[in-house]
Design an enzyme around this catalytic site. Structure first.
Site, mmCIF file in Angstrom:
data_model
loop_
_atom_site.group_PDB
_atom_site.id
_atom_site.type_symbol
_atom_site.label_atom_id
_atom_site.label_comp_id
_atom_site.label_asym_id
_atom_site.label_seq_id
_atom_site.Cartn_x
_atom_site.Cartn_y
_atom_site.Cartn_z
ATOM 1 N N SER A 13 0.829 -1.213 0.000
ATOM 2 C CA SER A 13 0.000 0.000 0.000
ATOM 3 C C SER A 13 0.864 1.263 0.000
ATOM 4 O O SER A 13 0.484 2.273 -0.599
ATOM 5 C CB SER A 13 -0.983 0.004 1.168
ATOM 6 O OG SER A 13 -0.316 0.138 2.400
ATOM 7 N N ARG A 99 13.158 -7.707 4.769
ATOM 8 C CA ARG A 99 14.473 -8.337 4.750
ATOM 9 C C ARG A 99 15.458 -7.446 5.486
ATOM 10 O O ARG A 99 15.435 -6.229 5.303
ATOM 11 C CB ARG A 99 14.983 -8.478 3.298
ATOM 12 C CG ARG A 99 14.198 -9.403 2.424
ATOM 13 C CD ARG A 99 14.540 -10.836 2.655
ATOM 14 N NE ARG A 99 15.967 -11.105 2.591
ATOM 15 C CZ ARG A 99 16.523 -12.219 3.065
ATOM 16 N NH1 ARG A 99 15.763 -13.157 3.611
ATOM 17 N NH2 ARG A 99 17.829 -12.394 2.978
ATOM 18 N N ILE A 100 16.303 -8.066 6.278
ATOM 19 C CA ILE A 100 17.423 -7.325 6.850
ATOM 20 C C ILE A 100 18.521 -7.314 5.800
ATOM 21 O O ILE A 100 18.847 -8.353 5.212
ATOM 22 C CB ILE A 100 17.898 -7.979 8.161
ATOM 23 C CG1 ILE A 100 16.812 -7.787 9.224
ATOM 24 C CG2 ILE A 100 19.229 -7.387 8.614
ATOM 25 C CD1 ILE A 100 17.088 -8.474 10.532
ATOM 26 N N LEU A 101 19.076 -6.141 5.536
ATOM 27 C CA LEU A 101 20.053 -6.006 4.462
ATOM 28 C C LEU A 101 21.467 -6.011 5.031
ATOM 29 O O LEU A 101 21.714 -5.465 6.117
ATOM 30 C CB LEU A 101 19.777 -4.712 3.691
ATOM 31 C CG LEU A 101 18.417 -4.733 2.974
ATOM 32 C CD1 LEU A 101 17.962 -3.333 2.618
ATOM 33 C CD2 LEU A 101 18.481 -5.621 1.729
ATOM 34 N N HIS A 117 9.307 3.151 8.580
ATOM 35 C CA HIS A 117 9.168 2.272 9.742
ATOM 36 C C HIS A 117 7.950 2.730 10.538
ATOM 37 O O HIS A 117 7.777 3.930 10.772
ATOM 38 C CB HIS A 117 10.439 2.349 10.596
ATOM 39 C CG HIS A 117 10.391 1.434 11.768
ATOM 40 N ND1 HIS A 117 10.554 0.063 11.658
ATOM 41 C CD2 HIS A 117 10.156 1.674 13.082
ATOM 42 C CE1 HIS A 117 10.431 -0.489 12.846
ATOM 43 N NE2 HIS A 117 10.191 0.468 13.730
ATOM 44 N N GLU A 151 22.825 -0.323 10.620
ATOM 45 C CA GLU A 151 22.102 -0.653 11.850
ATOM 46 C C GLU A 151 20.595 -0.554 11.607
ATOM 47 O O GLU A 151 20.098 0.504 11.184
ATOM 48 C CB GLU A 151 22.524 0.297 12.979
ATOM 49 C CG GLU A 151 22.169 -0.255 14.338
ATOM 50 C CD GLU A 151 22.586 0.666 15.479
ATOM 51 O OE1 GLU A 151 22.137 0.437 16.602
ATOM 52 O OE2 GLU A 151 23.345 1.616 15.214
ATOM 53 N N LEU A 152 19.884 -1.629 11.894
ATOM 54 C CA LEU A 152 18.454 -1.726 11.569
ATOM 55 C C LEU A 152 17.645 -0.566 12.172
ATOM 56 O O LEU A 152 17.707 -0.327 13.381
ATOM 57 C CB LEU A 152 17.921 -3.066 12.107
ATOM 58 C CG LEU A 152 16.468 -3.395 11.753
ATOM 59 C CD1 LEU A 152 16.333 -3.707 10.273
ATOM 60 C CD2 LEU A 152 15.961 -4.562 12.600
ATOM 61 N N THR A 180 -2.307 5.165 7.316
ATOM 62 C CA THR A 180 -2.879 6.289 6.563
ATOM 63 C C THR A 180 -1.858 7.425 6.465
ATOM 64 O O THR A 180 -1.726 8.064 5.407
ATOM 65 C CB THR A 180 -4.144 6.805 7.295
ATOM 66 O OG1 THR A 180 -4.997 5.697 7.495
ATOM 67 C CG2 THR A 180 -4.866 7.854 6.499
HETATM 68 C C1 GRF Z 1 4.058 -0.621 6.761
HETATM 69 O O1 GRF Z 1 3.451 -0.414 7.997
HETATM 70 C C2 GRF Z 1 5.525 -0.294 6.832
HETATM 71 O O2 GRF Z 1 5.819 0.784 7.660
HETATM 72 C C3 GRF Z 1 6.084 -1.558 7.412
HETATM 73 O O3 GRF Z 1 5.361 -2.598 6.804
HETATM 74 C C4 GRF Z 1 4.074 -2.116 6.406
HETATM 75 C C5 GRF Z 1 3.968 -2.362 4.934
HETATM 76 O O4 GRF Z 1 2.707 -2.095 4.439
HETATM 77 N N1 GRF Z 1 7.509 -1.621 7.217
HETATM 78 P P1 GRF Z 1 2.463 -2.047 2.859
HETATM 79 O O5 GRF Z 1 3.062 -3.318 2.264
HETATM 80 O O6 GRF Z 1 3.135 -0.810 2.322
HETATM 81 O O7 GRF Z 1 0.979 -2.021 2.721
#
Ligand code: GRF
Length: 197
Positions: A13, A99-101, A117, A151-152, A180
């Site tokens: 989304s 994925r952790i890069l 995030h 760092e994640l 949203t």
């Molecule tokens: C989002 O909440 C994003 O912040 C997190 O995973 C979710 C992904 O949602 N990393 P979408 O795939 O963009 O709908």
């Protein structure tokens, strides 16, 4: 033209919101930038359907087909680098890419690798952010767009949005409210970056 690559693992989304913003605000004309492709590490990521319906190139790179994190990241880098144009390295946008890069990967794309995030960083790095915000009694929650470093969930912050936590919220209702805002703030942060480059 600068290519933007969006990496997803699921619903997509945020990716869809970015694609729509790019169309609505004519990033091609305003910033000489375009969403060029959507890359997923999961073949069944729902977001791929939206991307295809928009006529975007899509590519699946299944991480399970690679022997190590480094091998997957190297293959991913090869796909990404094909989108560099002579004077413009591609912008790499993680949007629910689970994925952790590896450090080699984050180093290679330093300054042009973004993530969103679902928390107000530096609080609640990692997973289950909404439940953890509820458990901690937070009165506000939100999301953060940041540069990705080794760092994640720790890179320089580019943008944030805040929402209230309401009485009776569940992790899901809070996630929906935050999402949203993610859809607004991510595209805005990318546009800003394109404008300032
Ligand atoms: C989002 O909440 C994003 O912040 C997190 O995973 C979710 C992904 O949602 N990393 P979408 O795939 O963009 O709908």
């Amino acid at each position: 033209m600068k290519n933007i690559l969006i990496l997803i693992s699921g619903g997509g989304s945020n990716m869809a919101a970015i694609v729509r913003s790019a169309q609505r605000d004519n990033w091609a004309q305003q910033y000489q930038a375009q969403v060029a492709a959507v890359i997923s590490n999961r073949a069944h990521a729902k977001g791929l359907q939206f991307a295809q319906a928009q006529g975007l190139a899509t590519q699946v790179l299944d991480h399970k087909a690679y022997a190590s994190r480094e091998a997957f990241d190297a293959a991913l880098a090869q796909v990404i680098d094909a989108y560099d144009t002579p004077d413009q390295p591609a912008l790499v946008v993680l949007a629910g890419f689970m994925r952790i890069l590896s450090p080699a990967f984050t180093q290679r794309y330093a300054g042009r690798l973004l993530n969103i995030h679902p928390s107000l960083l530096p609080a609640f790095t990692g997973l289950h952010t909404h439940q953890r915000a509820l458990d901690a009694g937070c009165q506000f929650a939100g999301c953060t767009v940041h540069q990705v470093t080794a760092e994640l969930d720790h890179g320089p912050i580019l943008a944030q949005a805040v929402v209230p936590v309401l009485a009776g919220d569940t992790a899901q209702s809070l996630a929906d409210r935050v999402l949203t805002q993610e859809h607004l703030v991510y595209a805005r942060a990318i546009a800003q970056l394109l404008q300032n480059r």
